[in-house]
Design an enzyme around this catalytic site. Sequence first.
Site, PDB file in Angstrom:
ATOM      1  N   ASN A 172       4.821  10.819   2.346  1.00 35.41           N
ATOM      2  CA  ASN A 172       4.422   9.985   1.217  1.00 35.41           C
ATOM      3  C   ASN A 172       2.985  10.389   0.891  1.00 35.41           C
ATOM      4  O   ASN A 172       2.044   9.945   1.537  1.00 35.41           O
ATOM      5  CB  ASN A 172       4.519   8.509   1.626  1.00 35.41           C
ATOM      6  CG  ASN A 172       4.106   7.580   0.509  1.00 35.41           C
ATOM      7  OD1 ASN A 172       3.649   8.013  -0.545  1.00 35.41           O
ATOM      8  ND2 ASN A 172       4.259   6.292   0.737  1.00 35.41           N
ATOM      9  N   ARG A 220       8.549  11.042  -0.916  1.00 36.49           N
ATOM     10  CA  ARG A 220       8.509   9.949  -1.870  1.00 36.49           C
ATOM     11  C   ARG A 220       7.853  10.503  -3.141  1.00 36.49           C
ATOM     12  O   ARG A 220       6.769  11.077  -3.096  1.00 36.49           O
ATOM     13  CB  ARG A 220       7.655   8.808  -1.325  1.00 36.49           C
ATOM     14  CG  ARG A 220       7.502   7.728  -2.352  1.00 36.49           C
ATOM     15  CD  ARG A 220       6.501   6.687  -1.929  1.00 36.49           C
ATOM     16  NE  ARG A 220       6.464   5.648  -2.929  1.00 36.49           N
ATOM     17  CZ  ARG A 220       5.386   4.917  -3.186  1.00 36.49           C
ATOM     18  NH1 ARG A 220       4.266   5.132  -2.532  1.00 36.49           N
ATOM     19  NH2 ARG A 220       5.427   3.980  -4.099  1.00 36.49           N
ATOM     20  N   HIS A 231       9.003   0.680  -6.804  1.00 42.94           N
ATOM     21  CA  HIS A 231       9.455   0.158  -5.499  1.00 42.94           C
ATOM     22  C   HIS A 231      10.980   0.225  -5.373  1.00 42.94           C
ATOM     23  O   HIS A 231      11.570  -0.527  -4.586  1.00 42.94           O
ATOM     24  CB  HIS A 231       9.058  -1.329  -5.303  1.00 42.94           C
ATOM     25  CG  HIS A 231       7.587  -1.593  -5.232  1.00 42.94           C
ATOM     26  ND1 HIS A 231       7.011  -2.689  -5.807  1.00 42.94           N
ATOM     27  CD2 HIS A 231       6.587  -0.916  -4.621  1.00 42.94           C
ATOM     28  CE1 HIS A 231       5.704  -2.683  -5.586  1.00 42.94           C
ATOM     29  NE2 HIS A 231       5.429  -1.608  -4.862  1.00 42.94           N
ATOM     30  N   ARG A 259      -4.094  -6.233  -8.964  1.00 43.48           N
ATOM     31  CA  ARG A 259      -3.595  -6.055 -10.346  1.00 43.48           C
ATOM     32  C   ARG A 259      -3.248  -7.393 -10.974  1.00 43.48           C
ATOM     33  O   ARG A 259      -2.700  -8.273 -10.300  1.00 43.48           O
ATOM     34  CB  ARG A 259      -2.346  -5.165 -10.351  1.00 43.48           C
ATOM     35  CG  ARG A 259      -2.650  -3.727  -9.994  1.00 43.48           C
ATOM     36  CD  ARG A 259      -1.367  -2.912  -9.867  1.00 43.48           C
ATOM     37  NE  ARG A 259      -1.344  -2.234  -8.591  1.00 43.48           N
ATOM     38  CZ  ARG A 259      -0.276  -1.676  -8.046  1.00 43.48           C
ATOM     39  NH1 ARG A 259       0.889  -1.721  -8.665  1.00 43.48           N
ATOM     40  NH2 ARG A 259      -0.350  -1.089  -6.878  1.00 43.48           N
ATOM     41  N   GLU A 305      10.912   1.987   3.787  1.00 46.11           N
ATOM     42  CA  GLU A 305      11.121   3.018   2.759  1.00 46.11           C
ATOM     43  C   GLU A 305      11.304   4.403   3.383  1.00 46.11           C
ATOM     44  O   GLU A 305      12.067   5.219   2.876  1.00 46.11           O
ATOM     45  CB  GLU A 305       9.939   3.009   1.782  1.00 46.11           C
ATOM     46  CG  GLU A 305       9.989   1.795   0.861  1.00 46.11           C
ATOM     47  CD  GLU A 305       8.653   1.455   0.214  1.00 46.11           C
ATOM     48  OE1 GLU A 305       7.746   1.021   0.955  1.00 46.11           O
ATOM     49  OE2 GLU A 305       8.533   1.604  -0.990  1.00 46.11           O
TER      50      GLU A 305
END
Length: 399
Positions: free
Chosen positions: A7, A90, A179, A240, A385
């Site tokens: 990743n 990823r 996601h 965010r 993940e």
Amino acid sequence: MKILVLNCGSSSIKFQVLKMPEEKLLIKGVIERIGEENSIIESKNEYHKMKLNEPVLNHEKGIEKVLSLIIKPEFKVMNDIKEIGAIGHRVVHGGEEFSDSVIINEKVIDVIKSTIPLAPLHNPANLKGILACRSELPGIPQIAVFDTAFHQTLPDYAFRYAIPKTYYERHKIRRYGFHGTSHKYVAGIGAEILRKDIKDTKLITAHLGNGASISAIQGGNSIDTSMGFTPLEGLIMGTRSGDLDPAILIFLEKNENLSADDIDQLLNKRSGVLGLFGQNDMRILEEKYYAGDALAIFVMTLYAYRLVKYIGAYNAVLGGADALIYTAGVGENTPPLRELVAKFLAHMGLSINNELNNKVIRYGEPVDISGKDSKIKTLVIPTNEELAIARDTCILIRS
Ligand code: AMP
């Protein structure tokens, strides 16, 4: 087969080696602050643990470092790098081109390049990782697993914005969602816990980490999701803002003299829990919430309230959900948030077992925290993940 999962972020590389199909984690690690003088290199497994501070100048050097680490005899992972059977990457954005994971070839690389304007921070780093592996490990198959792919099943009325069509045609401005690997993974486990074929399930999955998104999943397909053209839309996140009136941007530009870059920084890096509370670690928010701090209570309530609005909307589009699934750092570890959400949703017949809810922190395995007779189940499912990427990689290589 040993699979290396990578990743690659803008300044970091996270890695794992898994033995598949046994799904055994052999080693995991991270290189942070790539490009700085004091990069941090960490890796560990059951045999050995290591932490180094030394400069890692770029992603190419970072991949070289990862490959040298995983053959260190102390870790007992492998003797020769050639034991890696495949590499799973990823990749954040696959645009409209990829609705599933793919074996990387020239065409795939071209599409990832063409998608850089849609993910300028992430896709270049993902690509650097792919190209570095190619030169370091020529001939070893590489697979791309896209964050956006799972959401390619959204119907057009869910993914289009109500702005002139030209902008969709010219710039592909639409909802993509992110996601996806995590939403798909926890939905699969959720179906198992419910003892249902995934095709017969209606699930709401809340991936609440530093970035946060929620999805409506019908029969195993994503039919709506809160992140949009970029990962800024939707829920309140660590730094965010999530949803806000777009006219605020125009107002700020005119009245605070903010540039496009200033607004980008403000909404992505200085908003959310950080903007409201002063820092973005939910553990501190939780501590102060329990201590009765008024600001912490307000921010936790706001966070839960925004989540509840999406759950209500997705319950409506699903025609009644079977289960609400929490995952990721905040979702897996924040009992007061889950309790607040359950209080808001009592009218839908959703209840949780409070005693169990309070125990579920770093649980490490899926737990059903539903109250007795709750109409909608509440499940806490740790995401993984990397394992999902290794599974896709293994399937593609074997096919
Ligand atoms: P993620 O992006 O999934 O790694 O989640 C990171 C966030 O999860 C952190 O910013 C924390 O706010 C939150 N988090 C991690 N561990 C805990 C915990 N034990 N309790 C509450 N929040 C946590």
